[in-house]
Scaffold this motif. Sequence first.
Motif, PDB file in Angstrom:
ATOM      1  N   GLY A  76       0.822  -1.206   0.000  1.00 47.82           N
ATOM      2  CA  GLY A  76       0.000   0.000   0.000  1.00 47.82           C
ATOM      3  C   GLY A  76       0.857   1.257   0.000  1.00 47.82           C
ATOM      4  N   THR A  77       0.211   2.367  -0.232  1.00 46.97           N
ATOM      5  CA  THR A  77       0.898   3.650  -0.260  1.00 46.97           C
ATOM      6  C   THR A  77       0.324   4.571   0.803  1.00 46.97           C
ATOM      7  OG1 THR A  77      -0.602   4.519  -1.948  1.00 46.97           O
ATOM      8  CG2 THR A  77       1.428   3.474  -2.727  1.00 46.97           C
ATOM      9  N   ALA A  78       1.133   5.519   1.231  1.00 51.88           N
ATOM     10  CA  ALA A  78       0.707   6.476   2.250  1.00 51.88           C
ATOM     11  C   ALA A  78      -0.286   7.483   1.693  1.00 51.88           C
ATOM     12  CB  ALA A  78       1.916   7.193   2.833  1.00 51.88           C
ATOM     13  N   THR A  79      -0.232   7.664   0.386  1.00 52.67           N
ATOM     14  CA  THR A  79      -1.108   8.610  -0.291  1.00 52.67           C
ATOM     15  C   THR A  79      -1.434   8.036  -1.662  1.00 52.67           C
ATOM     16  OG1 THR A  79      -1.335  10.928  -0.960  1.00 52.67           O
ATOM     17  CG2 THR A  79       0.816   9.955  -1.233  1.00 52.67           C
ATOM     18  N   PRO A  80      -2.598   8.352  -2.200  1.00 56.85           N
ATOM     19  CA  PRO A  80      -2.889   7.860  -3.549  1.00 56.85           C
ATOM     20  C   PRO A  80      -1.850   8.383  -4.539  1.00 56.85           C
ATOM     21  CG  PRO A  80      -4.882   8.730  -2.538  1.00 56.85           C
ATOM     22  CD  PRO A  80      -3.723   9.097  -1.641  1.00 56.85           C
ATOM     23  N   VAL A  81      -1.386   7.502  -5.411  1.00 59.43           N
ATOM     24  CA  VAL A  81      -0.363   7.888  -6.370  1.00 59.43           C
ATOM     25  C   VAL A  81      -0.611   7.172  -7.684  1.00 59.43           C
ATOM     26  CG1 VAL A  81       1.294   6.122  -5.655  1.00 59.43           C
ATOM     27  CG2 VAL A  81       2.123   8.223  -6.685  1.00 59.43           C
TER      28      VAL A  81
END
Length: 106
Positions: free
Chosen positions: A80-85
């Motif tokens: 997963g990512t900390a922010t949408p990218v």
Amino acid sequence: PYERLVHLPRYLQALQIRAERAATNPSKDSEKVRRVEPYLAELVKLAGTGSGNTAALASYHELFWLVQEFKVSCFAQELGTATPVSEQRLNGALDTLRQSLARGQG
């Protein structure tokens, strides 16, 4: 920055996953590198160009961390990512940085 330290274990885990996968399927790793490389090249190219321009510096840092999250997304998506990218978001952040740099030159 201090607030990014919480993400360090995830970045390290992503590196480990990437290394393991690259060893078993180097051609797939190369495909992923081709997706990330243009953004890394832009970071290198634009590094230091906005010194003294706080808006450009903030935009550069935003782009830098988006690229790090994009790398996690490409090489270890399950973390997963900390922010949408996405490439679209990266292109938008790159445009914002370029605009900040252009305003700073005028």
